[in-house]
Design an enzyme around this catalytic site. Sequence first.
Site, mmCIF file in Angstrom:
data_model
loop_
_atom_site.group_PDB
_atom_site.id
_atom_site.type_symbol
_atom_site.label_atom_id
_atom_site.label_comp_id
_atom_site.label_asym_id
_atom_site.label_seq_id
_atom_site.Cartn_x
_atom_site.Cartn_y
_atom_site.Cartn_z
ATOM 1 N N ALA A 166 0.850 -1.035 0.071
ATOM 2 C CA ALA A 166 -0.049 0.030 -0.031
ATOM 3 C C ALA A 166 0.917 1.099 -0.043
ATOM 4 C CB ALA A 166 -0.946 -0.151 1.055
ATOM 5 N N TYR A 167 1.922 1.223 0.849
ATOM 6 C CA TYR A 167 2.762 2.416 0.884
ATOM 7 C C TYR A 167 3.546 2.687 -0.315
ATOM 8 C CZ TYR A 167 6.062 5.782 3.412
ATOM 9 O OH TYR A 167 6.696 6.600 3.389
ATOM 10 N N SER A 168 3.997 1.681 -0.811
ATOM 11 C CA SER A 168 4.940 1.735 -2.042
ATOM 12 C C SER A 168 4.255 2.258 -3.051
ATOM 13 C CB SER A 168 5.698 0.514 -2.263
ATOM 14 O OG SER A 168 6.272 0.020 -1.022
ATOM 15 N N SER A 170 1.447 3.848 -3.130
ATOM 16 C CA SER A 170 0.668 5.092 -3.128
ATOM 17 C C SER A 170 2.014 6.105 -3.212
ATOM 18 C CB SER A 170 0.024 5.241 -1.701
ATOM 19 O OG SER A 170 1.049 5.255 -0.388
ATOM 20 N N LYS A 171 3.104 5.824 -2.970
ATOM 21 C CA LYS A 171 4.205 6.788 -3.103
ATOM 22 C C LYS A 171 4.776 6.795 -4.652
ATOM 23 C CE LYS A 171 4.662 8.374 1.077
ATOM 24 N NZ LYS A 171 4.438 9.651 1.496
#
Length: 260
Positions: A166-168, A170-171
């Site tokens: 999710a983090y990767s 989204s970034k």
Amino acid sequence: MFIQNTIKFLNNYMDNFKGQVAMVTGAASGLGLSIARKLLNSGSQLALLDLNKNSLLNAFDNFPEQVLCVGIDITNQQLVENSVAEILARFGKIDILVNCAGITGETNLKSHQVSTENLQKVFELNFMGSFYTSKAVIPNMISNNYGRILHIASIAGKEGNAGMLAYSASKAAVIGMTKVQGKEYAENGITVNALAPAVIQTPLVDAMPETQVKYMTDKIPMKRCGTLEEAANLAAYIVSPLNSFTTGFTFDLSGGRATY
Ligand SMILES: NC(=O)c1ccc[n+]([C@@H]2O[C@H](COP(=O)([O-])OP(=O)(O)OC[C@H]3O[C@@H](n4cnc5c(N)ncnc54)[C@H](O)[C@@H]3O)[C@@H](O)[C@H]2O)c1
């Protein structure tokens, strides 16, 4: 002579922010807080946005004239638009936007274990939040023919950190938006750039599983975390008038991990 020249350079550098208005999200903690302090010390007026209004007030209550603190959830587009209207009514313009509000969501999970709901929550803040704020400030920057936007992305968005879908992702979306916006406003005096830090010890990192943090720090060739001062120094340069011919770019802050 060297010292005098250095002081002259630093004074000129600091003067670059006099009379400017900067909006910083996620300014109650970590990178946002240190970037806000750097801009304040360089003469900027500030509009600081964060979920945690008490922490904003605690950090900045000595500067009521110079600093406006807004307690807001960046994922609420209407509230973001209302806040921008409030900032424009108070300061008359917005020269700088720095998007720091961000979360990692659940980590140390393989993709098939990721909860859809948690992934959407991470996207709603990390990507949509930066979209909402930039969409709201860009018309004012266009009318002033000047603006500096900095989205805080992550090395995870460039390289993809296993265990952090999710983090990767989204970034990576933030980096994509930076490239698009950089081109779209290149003739409007507005630069739009991103910053991709590796690991900087903040509450965001403190909250992550130890194995996930070790995975990330082991990949840093300098074998140390970045510091908040290093992040604030680079961010301040990116949003200064000195940075006038670089846009749509993702600046590296990874101790050598991403040399591209
Ligand atoms: N610390 C690192 O190692 C690192 C590395 C790469 C990228 N980043 C990015 O830098 C940015 C700042 O991270 P940090 O480490 O300083 O985190 P942090 O947790 O110290 O600060 C994040 C701030 O965002 C605020 N926030 C969270 N949700 C919000 C919401 N919905 N609306 C408004 N404010 C909200 C929090 O209250 C907090 O003050 C994030 O985008 C993060 O992804 C951090």
